[in-house]
Every structure is written in C-alpha cells, then in structure tokens.
Write an enzyme that holds these catalytic residues in place. Sequence first.
Site, PDB file in Angstrom:
ATOM      1  N   THR A 156       0.905  -0.969  -0.001  1.00  0.00           N
ATOM      2  CA  THR A 156       0.003   0.092   0.104  1.00  0.00           C
ATOM      3  C   THR A 156       0.768   0.827   0.061  1.00  0.00           C
ATOM      4  O   THR A 156       2.009   1.100   0.509  1.00  0.00           O
ATOM      5  CB  THR A 156      -1.102  -0.014   0.963  1.00  0.00           C
ATOM      6  OG1 THR A 156       0.258   0.278   2.405  1.00  0.00           O
ATOM      7  CG2 THR A 156      -1.572  -1.355   1.173  1.00  0.00           C
ATOM      8  N   HIS A 157       0.791   2.311  -0.405  1.00  0.00           N
ATOM      9  CA  HIS A 157       1.653   3.498  -1.173  1.00  0.00           C
ATOM     10  C   HIS A 157       2.908   3.075  -1.371  1.00  0.00           C
ATOM     11  O   HIS A 157       3.883   3.452  -1.057  1.00  0.00           O
ATOM     12  CB  HIS A 157       1.987   3.912   0.325  1.00  0.00           C
ATOM     13  CG  HIS A 157       0.203   4.110   1.276  1.00  0.00           C
ATOM     14  ND1 HIS A 157      -0.087   5.478   1.045  1.00  0.00           N
ATOM     15  CD2 HIS A 157      -0.188   4.099   2.338  1.00  0.00           C
ATOM     16  CE1 HIS A 157      -1.791   5.434   1.797  1.00  0.00           C
ATOM     17  NE2 HIS A 157      -1.335   3.952   2.314  1.00  0.00           N
ATOM     18  N   SER A 278      20.421  -0.592 -23.795  1.00  0.00           N
ATOM     19  CA  SER A 278      20.716   0.970 -24.167  1.00  0.00           C
ATOM     20  C   SER A 278      21.962   0.535 -25.393  1.00  0.00           C
ATOM     21  O   SER A 278      22.251  -0.383 -25.686  1.00  0.00           O
ATOM     22  CB  SER A 278      21.153   1.123 -22.754  1.00  0.00           C
ATOM     23  OG  SER A 278      21.637   2.565 -22.980  1.00  0.00           O
ATOM     24  N   LYS A 284      22.366  -2.554 -19.276  1.00  0.00           N
ATOM     25  CA  LYS A 284      20.361  -2.143 -19.408  1.00  0.00           C
ATOM     26  C   LYS A 284      19.890  -2.930 -19.969  1.00  0.00           C
ATOM     27  O   LYS A 284      19.994  -3.732 -21.165  1.00  0.00           O
ATOM     28  CB  LYS A 284      20.074  -0.864 -19.275  1.00  0.00           C
ATOM     29  CG  LYS A 284      21.233   0.643 -19.356  1.00  0.00           C
ATOM     30  CD  LYS A 284      19.947   0.848 -18.211  1.00  0.00           C
ATOM     31  CE  LYS A 284      18.754   1.554 -17.972  1.00  0.00           C
ATOM     32  NZ  LYS A 284      18.616   2.385 -17.270  1.00  0.00           N
ATOM     33  N   GLU A 291       6.017  -0.202 -20.784  1.00  0.00           N
ATOM     34  CA  GLU A 291       6.732   0.955 -20.752  1.00  0.00           C
ATOM     35  C   GLU A 291       5.641   2.119 -21.956  1.00  0.00           C
ATOM     36  O   GLU A 291       4.871   3.068 -21.391  1.00  0.00           O
ATOM     37  CB  GLU A 291       7.821   1.629 -20.572  1.00  0.00           C
ATOM     38  CG  GLU A 291       8.531   1.483 -19.762  1.00  0.00           C
ATOM     39  CD  GLU A 291      10.322   1.853 -19.920  1.00  0.00           C
ATOM     40  OE1 GLU A 291      10.651   3.222 -19.133  1.00  0.00           O
ATOM     41  OE2 GLU A 291      10.811   1.873 -20.680  1.00  0.00           O
ATOM     42  N   TYR A 318     -28.558  14.054 -38.366  1.00  0.00           N
ATOM     43  CA  TYR A 318     -27.167  13.960 -38.945  1.00  0.00           C
ATOM     44  C   TYR A 318     -26.672  14.952 -38.944  1.00  0.00           C
ATOM     45  O   TYR A 318     -26.639  16.260 -40.101  1.00  0.00           O
ATOM     46  CB  TYR A 318     -27.059  13.333 -40.194  1.00  0.00           C
ATOM     47  CG  TYR A 318     -25.505  13.041 -40.852  1.00  0.00           C
ATOM     48  CD1 TYR A 318     -24.743  12.005 -39.804  1.00  0.00           C
ATOM     49  CD2 TYR A 318     -25.130  13.454 -41.725  1.00  0.00           C
ATOM     50  CE1 TYR A 318     -23.777  11.264 -40.708  1.00  0.00           C
ATOM     51  CE2 TYR A 318     -23.474  13.367 -42.062  1.00  0.00           C
ATOM     52  CZ  TYR A 318     -23.312  12.897 -41.590  1.00  0.00           C
ATOM     53  OH  TYR A 318     -21.789  12.081 -41.827  1.00  0.00           O
ATOM     54  N   LYS A 326     -15.019   7.914 -36.622  1.00  0.00           N
ATOM     55  CA  LYS A 326     -14.270   6.954 -37.200  1.00  0.00           C
ATOM     56  C   LYS A 326     -12.550   6.883 -36.648  1.00  0.00           C
ATOM     57  O   LYS A 326     -11.977   5.920 -36.082  1.00  0.00           O
ATOM     58  CB  LYS A 326     -14.122   6.939 -38.817  1.00  0.00           C
ATOM     59  CG  LYS A 326     -16.032   6.554 -38.831  1.00  0.00           C
ATOM     60  CD  LYS A 326     -16.532   6.339 -40.074  1.00  0.00           C
ATOM     61  CE  LYS A 326     -17.909   6.482 -40.751  1.00  0.00           C
ATOM     62  NZ  LYS A 326     -18.003   7.994 -40.000  1.00  0.00           N
TER      63      LYS A 326
HETATM   64  N1  ARG Z   1     -19.426   9.905 -44.490  1.00  0.00           N
HETATM   65  C1  ARG Z   1     -19.980   9.772 -43.803  1.00  0.00           C
HETATM   66  C2  ARG Z   1     -19.562  10.100 -42.647  1.00  0.00           C
HETATM   67  O1  ARG Z   1     -19.383   8.896 -42.644  1.00  0.00           O
HETATM   68  C3  ARG Z   1     -21.618   9.403 -44.973  1.00  0.00           C
HETATM   69  C4  ARG Z   1     -22.429   9.907 -44.568  1.00  0.00           C
HETATM   70  C5  ARG Z   1     -23.320  11.457 -45.056  1.00  0.00           C
HETATM   71  N2  ARG Z   1     -24.780  11.906 -44.866  1.00  0.00           N
HETATM   72  C6  ARG Z   1     -24.279  13.385 -45.472  1.00  0.00           C
HETATM   73  N3  ARG Z   1     -25.248  13.788 -45.097  1.00  0.00           N
HETATM   74  N4  ARG Z   1     -23.377  14.160 -46.151  1.00  0.00           N
HETATM   75  O2  ARG Z   1     -20.487  10.392 -41.670  1.00  0.00           O
END
Ligand code: ARG
Length: 465
Positions: A156-157, A278, A284, A291, A318, A326
């Site tokens: 601990t610690h 190293s 080393k 790491e 959207y 992504k």
């Molecule tokens: N490449 C776009 C995305 O990944 C697809 C959807 C595009 N839709 C639009 N209304 N422009 O979000």
Amino acid sequence: MTNKMWGGRFASGPAAIMEEINASIDFDKRLSAQDIAGSRAHCEMLARTGIIDREDASVILKGLDTIASEIEAGNFEYSRALEDIHMNIEARLAALAGPVAGKLHTARSRNDQVATDFKLYIREALLHLEGLLHDLQRELAQKALLHAATVMPGFTHLQSAQPVTFGHHCLAYVEMFARDRSRFADARKRADECPLGAAALAGTSFPIDREQTAKALGFSGPAANSLDAVSDRDFVLEALSGASITAVHLSRLAEEIVVWSSPGFGLVKLSDAFTTGSSIMPQKRNPDAAELVRAKTGAVFGAFTQLLIVMKGLPLAYSKDMQEDKVPAFTALDTLSLMLAAMSGMVGDLEPDKEAMAKAAGEGYSTATDLADWLVRNLDMPFREAHGVTGKIVALAESSAIALENVPLGDMQKIESGITDDVFSVLSVEDSVKSRTSFGGTAPSNVRKMAQKWIKRLESDPTSG
Ligand code: ARG
C-alpha cells in the site's frame, strides 16, 4: 466535375481544399465489408417487398459480389472525388451494372447506411477485444496457478504492507479484465438495434421491412425511432469508454512490471523478447513494451474524449461532424488490441524471482498485523490495544535492526507478559499468507482453487477468442 451521386443541383465541383476536408474514403474504406453486407440485406429486402424487381435485385447483388472480390483482391480503385466508402461502392456498382444500380438507394440514405456500417464494425471489434481479454486472462490465471504459493510483498502506498502471493496478485488482474470483458459484452447488447431503414432522418414512404434487414445483418431488431437511429453514436462512445477503463487496468499492470523489474525492486525478470538494451549503457535491460503499454493509454483516453467533444451539442439528426467518429474509434480500438496482445506476451514471458520476492516480502515488518492478530486471538486483547503492543515490539526490533521473528521471546514478554513461544508460528511470511484463508484472501490454498476455477471457466467460455 460535380459529384455524380448528389451533383444534380451543383454547377461545379468542390474546391480542392473542400475535397480534402470532406472526403472520408482514406479512413472509412475500412467499412467496405460492412457496407456491402448492408447493401445486400437492403437489396434483398427491396426485392422481397416488391419495391424493386427480382431481376434488378439479382443484377445488383451480382455487382456487389464483384465489388467484394475486387476489394478482397486489392484491385478496387478508391476515389477521393467520390468522398466516402458508400459512394465509392455505389459508383462502382453503376459502372458494373448500369442504371439499375441506382435502384439500390431506394428508401435508404447514407445517414442510416453509415450508422449501420459503423455499428456492425464496432460490434465485431468488441467481440475481437473480448477474445484478446480472454487470452490475457488465461495467461494470468496460468501464472497464478504456477505461483499460488510464491510469496511477495503486498503494497500500500508502494510500501511493503503485508505479504501476499504472486498468484493472488495475478488473479486481481484476472478479475479486472473479467469486468472489462463484461463491459464490452454489455455494450454489444445495447448495440443490437439496426438503424437501416431510418433513411435520411424521417423514415420512408416505401413499404420496407426493417425487421428483415435487421435480422439479415444479425441485429435483434430495428431501432425504434428514425431520428435517434441516424443520430446515435452511443455504441461508439460505450466502446471507447470501456476501452479507456481496460487501458487503465493495462497501464497499472504495465507500471507494476516497470517497477518490479527495475533493479531497485528486482522482483521479476523479463526475457530479451520483451526488453531492449541501451545504445550506450551495456548493463541495461529496459522494459520498453511495458512502458509503451503505459503510454499508449493516452491515445485511448484521447480518442474517447475527442468523440465526446464531437458529439456534445450536436442537434438531431445527422451532421457531418459525425464523420469524425471513425478515426478516433479506429485509433483507440487498434491501439487497445495492440496493448492487450503485448501484455499477454509479457505476462507469459515474466518470471518472478522467488528468492528476491520472499526476501522483500519479509522486509518492513510486514507480519506486524499477524502479531497483533495473535494477541487478539490468544490473549483476548482488543485489536486497538494489540496494535499498540505490536508497535512497541516493532520499534524494539527496528532499534536492534532485526526481523520480527528474531526478537527474543524474553524481550517480547517484557512488553507483554502473556506472549508465548506460539507467537513465532505466525511471524514468518509463509505462515502469514497461509493464514489468510478468508474468502478472497491470499492463502495459497485459496489462490490455487481460484486459479483452477478461472482456467476451467476460460476454457469453457463460448466467447473465447
Ligand atoms: N461519410 C459520411 C459519414 O461518415 C456518410 C454520411 C454522409 N451523409 C450526409 N448527409 N452527408 O458520416
């Protein structure tokens, strides 16, 4: 040139810099398999419901097969002018199948398309991570069984507190990674509603069958609200939040490996396979893999934070902002996969130095609690009083620079007359760990049982990767 897919209203093509900021094909080409699967399911459904002809559907499906093999073979030509994976595939379909290809986009939008593709991708990625966690748990459980009775200092610690076994320490991580796996499995459960058919945001006037497409893609059913379906990225956020917690666990273990393998501690050894030398200091052996696992945590947390920031404040439904989901997701999930695989390798490679561990386990009067417990048990002393008596005996040992079990009985009796020879049966580190038989405690008998239980459970686990 205007974009072939949506260019009807546009007189000229985008500025070069517009294409640069707008095109996602460089990264969303990773969704090609999911995009084709989604298109197949959609096309089958359009034919089944009579929205398009069977013959047209067959031409489209054949074209999709060709595209799938072109991508597989690596000779599909991706174009930035076509923005993203959805339009790249659709344009190729038009080239292969002619104008009939245009029927595929009936009752569909890129908005429900991308949500579906990405959800499919994330579900697969989660399953993959669960498999990697499973592998790591198995490595740890096997180490635990091998070292069920190998004593080491429990900290601990970061100060030696009470002796534990190395196996017990390994099993602590097996429990953490079990929670991580269940978090991913739980996230998959909620990512089980299919967005396809929500169309742009409002649904469609065509008599589509969303149950059919959902089932065909392996979802349990369609998402109930079209606005939510195209706006939702919770499934990515949950994956990244689970990934962040897993990264915390990996980073803690990595830190322990760095500390334990340092010459100052010298408790474990990594082989040449997981260390580097190293270029200037020949003596080393650096724990670089550990790491790097510790450091890569930053990329995972960063991705999670990044996506939270992208999503916060976005009005329904959207917005193009969501295309920025992504890269962070791919980065985080790829990074975590690498971290998990490297950690599995390190755990398998790691060898505890039993002698050094036993020696360190006895240092710092780590069995003082056992002495206090003996006083409570044998002299019916309240624990607080026993704590005080033990403190005096520890001070005495410290002043003569000797271990607790080497303090002469007579000296102990001067502090507490009721102490007998029997006290020496609890003062060694081995006796100390052996006595910790409470549920979840570090006694080798417990650890052996738990390690065996885990190994069996991991063998029979259907989600094993
Ligand atoms: N490449 C776009 C995305 O990944 C697809 C959807 C595009 N839709 C639009 N209304 N422009 O979000």
